[in-house]
Design a protein around this motif. Structure first.
Motif, PDB file in Angstrom:
ATOM      1  N   ILE A  49     -64.873  47.566  79.097  1.00 54.01           N
ATOM      2  CA  ILE A  49     -63.763  48.424  78.702  1.00 54.01           C
ATOM      3  C   ILE A  49     -62.531  47.531  78.727  1.00 54.01           C
ATOM      4  O   ILE A  49     -62.198  46.949  79.756  1.00 54.01           O
ATOM      5  CB  ILE A  49     -63.603  49.609  79.677  1.00 54.01           C
ATOM      6  CG1 ILE A  49     -64.858  50.472  79.663  1.00 54.01           C
ATOM      7  CG2 ILE A  49     -62.356  50.412  79.326  1.00 54.01           C
ATOM      8  CD1 ILE A  49     -64.881  51.555  80.714  1.00 54.01           C
ATOM      9  N   ILE A  50     -61.888  47.397  77.583  1.00 54.95           N
ATOM     10  CA  ILE A  50     -60.736  46.496  77.462  1.00 54.95           C
ATOM     11  C   ILE A  50     -59.532  47.282  76.953  1.00 54.95           C
ATOM     12  O   ILE A  50     -59.642  48.048  75.990  1.00 54.95           O
ATOM     13  CB  ILE A  50     -61.042  45.338  76.485  1.00 54.95           C
ATOM     14  CG1 ILE A  50     -62.201  44.502  77.008  1.00 54.95           C
ATOM     15  CG2 ILE A  50     -59.817  44.466  76.265  1.00 54.95           C
ATOM     16  CD1 ILE A  50     -62.647  43.412  76.083  1.00 54.95           C
ATOM     17  N   HIS A  51     -58.410  47.082  77.568  1.00 54.34           N
ATOM     18  CA  HIS A  51     -57.167  47.704  77.127  1.00 54.34           C
ATOM     19  C   HIS A  51     -56.710  47.005  75.846  1.00 54.34           C
ATOM     20  O   HIS A  51     -56.607  45.780  75.800  1.00 54.34           O
ATOM     21  CB  HIS A  51     -56.111  47.573  78.233  1.00 54.34           C
ATOM     22  CG  HIS A  51     -54.892  48.389  77.976  1.00 54.34           C
ATOM     23  ND1 HIS A  51     -53.737  47.831  77.528  1.00 54.34           N
ATOM     24  CD2 HIS A  51     -54.667  49.715  78.096  1.00 54.34           C
ATOM     25  CE1 HIS A  51     -52.835  48.774  77.381  1.00 54.34           C
ATOM     26  NE2 HIS A  51     -53.380  49.934  77.721  1.00 54.34           N
ATOM     27  N   MET A  52     -56.470  47.766  74.795  1.00 51.27           N
ATOM     28  CA  MET A  52     -56.153  47.179  73.477  1.00 51.27           C
ATOM     29  C   MET A  52     -54.912  46.296  73.508  1.00 51.27           C
ATOM     30  O   MET A  52     -54.896  45.228  72.888  1.00 51.27           O
ATOM     31  CB  MET A  52     -55.974  48.285  72.428  1.00 51.27           C
ATOM     32  CG  MET A  52     -57.286  48.874  71.964  1.00 51.27           C
ATOM     33  SD  MET A  52     -58.373  47.656  71.183  1.00 51.27           S
ATOM     34  CE  MET A  52     -57.428  47.213  69.756  1.00 51.27           C
ATOM     35  N   ASN A  53     -53.876  46.700  74.211  1.00 52.02           N
ATOM     36  CA  ASN A  53     -52.663  45.873  74.249  1.00 52.02           C
ATOM     37  C   ASN A  53     -52.927  44.522  74.907  1.00 52.02           C
ATOM     38  O   ASN A  53     -52.360  43.509  74.518  1.00 52.02           O
ATOM     39  CB  ASN A  53     -51.518  46.599  74.948  1.00 52.02           C
ATOM     40  CG  ASN A  53     -50.940  47.694  74.085  1.00 52.02           C
ATOM     41  OD1 ASN A  53     -51.009  47.633  72.864  1.00 52.02           O
ATOM     42  ND2 ASN A  53     -50.383  48.722  74.708  1.00 52.02           N
ATOM     43  N   SER A  54     -53.821  44.505  75.904  1.00 52.59           N
ATOM     44  CA  SER A  54     -54.187  43.233  76.542  1.00 52.59           C
ATOM     45  C   SER A  54     -54.940  42.344  75.567  1.00 52.59           C
ATOM     46  O   SER A  54     -54.726  41.129  75.524  1.00 52.59           O
ATOM     47  CB  SER A  54     -55.052  43.480  77.778  1.00 52.59           C
ATOM     48  OG  SER A  54     -54.350  44.237  78.721  1.00 52.59           O
ATOM     49  N   ASN A 140     -59.694  57.351  79.893  1.00 57.27           N
ATOM     50  CA  ASN A 140     -58.831  57.157  78.737  1.00 57.27           C
ATOM     51  C   ASN A 140     -59.595  56.519  77.573  1.00 57.27           C
ATOM     52  O   ASN A 140     -59.094  55.637  76.881  1.00 57.27           O
ATOM     53  CB  ASN A 140     -57.588  56.329  79.086  1.00 57.27           C
ATOM     54  CG  ASN A 140     -56.513  56.446  78.013  1.00 57.27           C
ATOM     55  OD1 ASN A 140     -56.468  57.423  77.265  1.00 57.27           O
ATOM     56  ND2 ASN A 140     -55.667  55.440  77.928  1.00 57.27           N
ATOM     57  N   LEU A 141     -60.865  56.943  77.418  1.00 59.53           N
ATOM     58  CA  LEU A 141     -61.692  56.492  76.316  1.00 59.53           C
ATOM     59  C   LEU A 141     -61.777  57.606  75.290  1.00 59.53           C
ATOM     60  O   LEU A 141     -61.684  58.788  75.637  1.00 59.53           O
ATOM     61  CB  LEU A 141     -63.102  56.145  76.803  1.00 59.53           C
ATOM     62  CG  LEU A 141     -63.214  54.922  77.713  1.00 59.53           C
ATOM     63  CD1 LEU A 141     -64.609  54.828  78.299  1.00 59.53           C
ATOM     64  CD2 LEU A 141     -62.885  53.664  76.945  1.00 59.53           C
TER      65      LEU A 141
END
Length: 145
Positions: A49-54, A140-141
């Motif tokens: 799970i990766i935060h898009m902004n990161s 938050n998916l």
């Protein structure tokens, strides 16, 4: 003369035994290298799970393979199906497109592995559709389609 021959035979035996020891150590090192490559590949065969902004911040630190400048561009979701997402990154400088697929497809089907795993995991944990929706919402998916 006998002594010279025996010395030569001894050297030959020592050479052969050290040579076979070297071959064994080389084979051992090759096996370790192969197994370490397999371990790395095994360790990378997982879902994250990766935060898009990161992810976008990380991309901006790399060179675009199209124009050899630092990447600066846009991100678009081209396809979404359950937890599967296909992202497209376009460089503003040269228009070069890069695609990222969040999960491979199953071998004999059209379904994506991540969605099959979600279904199996939900069943094993006793979660129905509403339970899976709550879990994904709390992480938050995006909810399943």
């Amino acid at each position: 003369m006998k002594r010279i021959r025996s010395d030569n035979l001894k050297r030959k035996r020592d050479y052969i035994s050290s040579s076979s020891a070297n071959e064994e150590s080389i084979m051992s090192m090759q096996n370790e290298s192969t197994s370490s490559k397999q371990n790395v590949n095994d360790n990378l065969n997982l879902n994250l799970i990766i935060h898009m902004n990161s992810l976008i911040s990380l991309l901006k630190q790399f060179i675009c393979s199209g124009c050899n400048k630092r990447w600066d561009g846009s991100t678009t979701i081209k396809e979404r199906n359950g937890l599967y997402i296909q992202l497209e990154f376009m460089c503003y400088n040269c228009g070069f497109l890069t695609r990222l697929y969040s999960s491979p497809k199953m071998r004999n089907g059209r379904r994506h592995e991540i969605n099959v795993r979600l279904g199996i995991g939900g069943t094993l944990c006793g979660l129905g559709r509403s339970g899976i929706m709550k879990l994904l919402g709390s992480l938050n998916l995006p909810p399943p389609v």
